[in-house]
Scaffold this motif. Sequence first.
Motif, PDB file in Angstrom:
ATOM      1  N   VAL A  14      -5.361  -5.913   6.858  1.00 59.04           N
ATOM      2  CA  VAL A  14      -5.793  -6.692   5.701  1.00 59.04           C
ATOM      3  C   VAL A  14      -7.183  -6.251   5.248  1.00 59.04           C
ATOM      4  O   VAL A  14      -7.439  -6.065   4.047  1.00 59.04           O
ATOM      5  CB  VAL A  14      -5.797  -8.198   6.023  1.00 59.04           C
ATOM      6  CG1 VAL A  14      -6.417  -8.997   4.882  1.00 59.04           C
ATOM      7  CG2 VAL A  14      -4.378  -8.685   6.312  1.00 59.04           C
ATOM      8  N   ALA A  74      -6.934  -3.036   3.470  1.00 60.39           N
ATOM      9  CA  ALA A  74      -6.356  -3.220   2.138  1.00 60.39           C
ATOM     10  C   ALA A  74      -7.396  -3.734   1.153  1.00 60.39           C
ATOM     11  O   ALA A  74      -7.356  -3.411  -0.034  1.00 60.39           O
ATOM     12  CB  ALA A  74      -5.175  -4.186   2.207  1.00 60.39           C
ATOM     13  N   LEU A  75      -8.341  -4.516   1.634  1.00 62.76           N
ATOM     14  CA  LEU A  75      -9.404  -5.039   0.787  1.00 62.76           C
ATOM     15  C   LEU A  75     -10.466  -3.993   0.487  1.00 62.76           C
ATOM     16  O   LEU A  75     -11.375  -4.234  -0.299  1.00 62.76           O
ATOM     17  CB  LEU A  75     -10.049  -6.259   1.456  1.00 62.76           C
ATOM     18  CG  LEU A  75      -9.177  -7.510   1.551  1.00 62.76           C
ATOM     19  CD1 LEU A  75      -9.848  -8.566   2.419  1.00 62.76           C
ATOM     20  CD2 LEU A  75      -8.891  -8.072   0.173  1.00 62.76           C
ATOM     21  N   VAL A  98       0.246   4.460  -0.645  1.00 62.40           N
ATOM     22  CA  VAL A  98       0.280   3.211  -1.411  1.00 62.40           C
ATOM     23  C   VAL A  98       0.715   3.463  -2.850  1.00 62.40           C
ATOM     24  O   VAL A  98       0.290   4.428  -3.490  1.00 62.40           O
ATOM     25  CB  VAL A  98      -1.106   2.534  -1.400  1.00 62.40           C
ATOM     26  CG1 VAL A  98      -1.149   1.381  -2.391  1.00 62.40           C
ATOM     27  CG2 VAL A  98      -1.435   2.025  -0.008  1.00 62.40           C
ATOM     28  N   SER A 132       2.092  -1.352  -7.447  1.00 60.88           N
ATOM     29  CA  SER A 132       2.383  -2.571  -6.671  1.00 60.88           C
ATOM     30  C   SER A 132       1.589  -2.481  -5.373  1.00 60.88           C
ATOM     31  O   SER A 132       2.156  -2.394  -4.276  1.00 60.88           O
ATOM     32  CB  SER A 132       3.884  -2.695  -6.392  1.00 60.88           C
ATOM     33  OG  SER A 132       4.376  -1.525  -5.767  1.00 60.88           O
ATOM     34  N   TYR A 133       0.274  -2.488  -5.522  1.00 61.52           N
ATOM     35  CA  TYR A 133      -0.645  -2.198  -4.425  1.00 61.52           C
ATOM     36  C   TYR A 133      -0.426  -3.105  -3.215  1.00 61.52           C
ATOM     37  O   TYR A 133      -0.204  -2.629  -2.096  1.00 61.52           O
ATOM     38  CB  TYR A 133      -2.088  -2.317  -4.917  1.00 61.52           C
ATOM     39  CG  TYR A 133      -3.118  -2.047  -3.844  1.00 61.52           C
ATOM     40  CD1 TYR A 133      -3.467  -0.751  -3.494  1.00 61.52           C
ATOM     41  CD2 TYR A 133      -3.743  -3.104  -3.168  1.00 61.52           C
ATOM     42  CE1 TYR A 133      -4.411  -0.504  -2.509  1.00 61.52           C
ATOM     43  CE2 TYR A 133      -4.687  -2.871  -2.188  1.00 61.52           C
ATOM     44  CZ  TYR A 133      -5.028  -1.571  -1.861  1.00 61.52           C
ATOM     45  OH  TYR A 133      -5.957  -1.340  -0.878  1.00 61.52           O
ATOM     46  N   TRP A 134      -0.506  -4.417  -3.432  1.00 57.90           N
ATOM     47  CA  TRP A 134      -0.438  -5.331  -2.288  1.00 57.90           C
ATOM     48  C   TRP A 134       0.930  -5.331  -1.623  1.00 57.90           C
ATOM     49  O   TRP A 134       1.031  -5.370  -0.391  1.00 57.90           O
ATOM     50  CB  TRP A 134      -0.803  -6.751  -2.741  1.00 57.90           C
ATOM     51  CG  TRP A 134      -2.244  -6.865  -3.115  1.00 57.90           C
ATOM     52  CD1 TRP A 134      -2.778  -6.971  -4.372  1.00 57.90           C
ATOM     53  CD2 TRP A 134      -3.356  -6.844  -2.211  1.00 57.90           C
ATOM     54  NE1 TRP A 134      -4.149  -7.023  -4.303  1.00 57.90           N
ATOM     55  CE2 TRP A 134      -4.537  -6.950  -2.993  1.00 57.90           C
ATOM     56  CE3 TRP A 134      -3.472  -6.755  -0.826  1.00 57.90           C
ATOM     57  CZ2 TRP A 134      -5.807  -6.964  -2.439  1.00 57.90           C
ATOM     58  CZ3 TRP A 134      -4.735  -6.771  -0.268  1.00 57.90           C
ATOM     59  CH2 TRP A 134      -5.882  -6.873  -1.064  1.00 57.90           C
ATOM     60  N   GLN A 135       1.991  -5.245  -2.437  1.00 51.81           N
ATOM     61  CA  GLN A 135       3.338  -5.206  -1.865  1.00 51.81           C
ATOM     62  C   GLN A 135       3.544  -3.946  -1.030  1.00 51.81           C
ATOM     63  O   GLN A 135       4.115  -4.002   0.069  1.00 51.81           O
ATOM     64  CB  GLN A 135       4.382  -5.286  -2.970  1.00 51.81           C
ATOM     65  CG  GLN A 135       4.403  -6.601  -3.726  1.00 51.81           C
ATOM     66  CD  GLN A 135       3.476  -6.595  -4.934  1.00 51.81           C
ATOM     67  OE1 GLN A 135       2.479  -5.866  -4.958  1.00 51.81           O
ATOM     68  NE2 GLN A 135       3.818  -7.396  -5.928  1.00 51.81           N
ATOM     69  N   TYR A 193       1.175  -2.038   0.365  1.00 54.92           N
ATOM     70  CA  TYR A 193       0.322  -2.052   1.554  1.00 54.92           C
ATOM     71  C   TYR A 193       0.920  -2.954   2.627  1.00 54.92           C
ATOM     72  O   TYR A 193       0.896  -2.634   3.824  1.00 54.92           O
ATOM     73  CB  TYR A 193      -1.090  -2.527   1.202  1.00 54.92           C
ATOM     74  CG  TYR A 193      -2.176  -1.786   1.935  1.00 54.92           C
ATOM     75  CD1 TYR A 193      -2.977  -0.857   1.288  1.00 54.92           C
ATOM     76  CD2 TYR A 193      -2.399  -2.005   3.293  1.00 54.92           C
ATOM     77  CE1 TYR A 193      -3.973  -0.170   1.956  1.00 54.92           C
ATOM     78  CE2 TYR A 193      -3.395  -1.323   3.971  1.00 54.92           C
ATOM     79  CZ  TYR A 193      -4.180  -0.406   3.303  1.00 54.92           C
ATOM     80  OH  TYR A 193      -5.155   0.284   3.987  1.00 54.92           O
ATOM     81  N   ALA A 194       1.485  -4.087   2.186  1.00 59.90           N
ATOM     82  CA  ALA A 194       2.136  -4.992   3.136  1.00 59.90           C
ATOM     83  C   ALA A 194       3.357  -4.327   3.764  1.00 59.90           C
ATOM     84  O   ALA A 194       3.610  -4.470   4.969  1.00 59.90           O
ATOM     85  CB  ALA A 194       2.544  -6.286   2.431  1.00 59.90           C
TER      86      ALA A 194
END
Length: 205
Positions: free
Chosen positions: A53, A56-57, A136, A140-143, A145-146
């Motif tokens: 996390v 990712a930030l 990445v 859809s960066y957060w999706q 990365y998750a």
Amino acid sequence: MIDWLIFIPACFALNLAFGPNNLLAMTHGSRAGVLFAQRAAFGRLLVFVPMIVVSALGLGVVLTASATLFTFVKIVGAAYLIWLGVALWRSAQTIDVEMGRTSTSSLGRAFRAEGLVALSNPKAILIFAAFFPQFVDLNSYWQSYAALGFAFLTMEAVAIFAYASAGHFASRFASGKLPVMQRVSGVTMFVFGVLLLVSPQPTRQ
């Protein structure tokens, strides 16, 4: 779109790389069985989640950019690995596999050891901060990365099982040599600590 055909084999190679955490899984597997090692390794996985996390930030770059922070993390991590190596060596005199299977306090110590070793290794942050971004999907960066993080943790669990099984079967075929295996693990952990202490600061490519 994530290039899974490249990410999965490359990432799994990193998961399987021999290092302090995988050595711990092998040691726990040899002393108390595969299930014990897998339960203890949740300490590692729980530490990796916030590290992913943070990366990712975009804060993972801080570790590779700050020489002072890196040096602090490196010294603390190296000292812990060296201490753990000495503890493994000393414990070889009093190994009791059956007690290891049922002792909740031993599981608690193993859990904490896995977590602390994972936290003290700056290479993990470098993997999440420098390796992950190459795959990445910016749309859809957060999706993405998750998804990468979930895939990494899944393959890490497979690697844990592999190392724990290897340690368990090795101990079964050489049960009389378990104290020797414990001392070898201790020396190897000590060496990892020394190598971490003299390692250069990682850089982002």
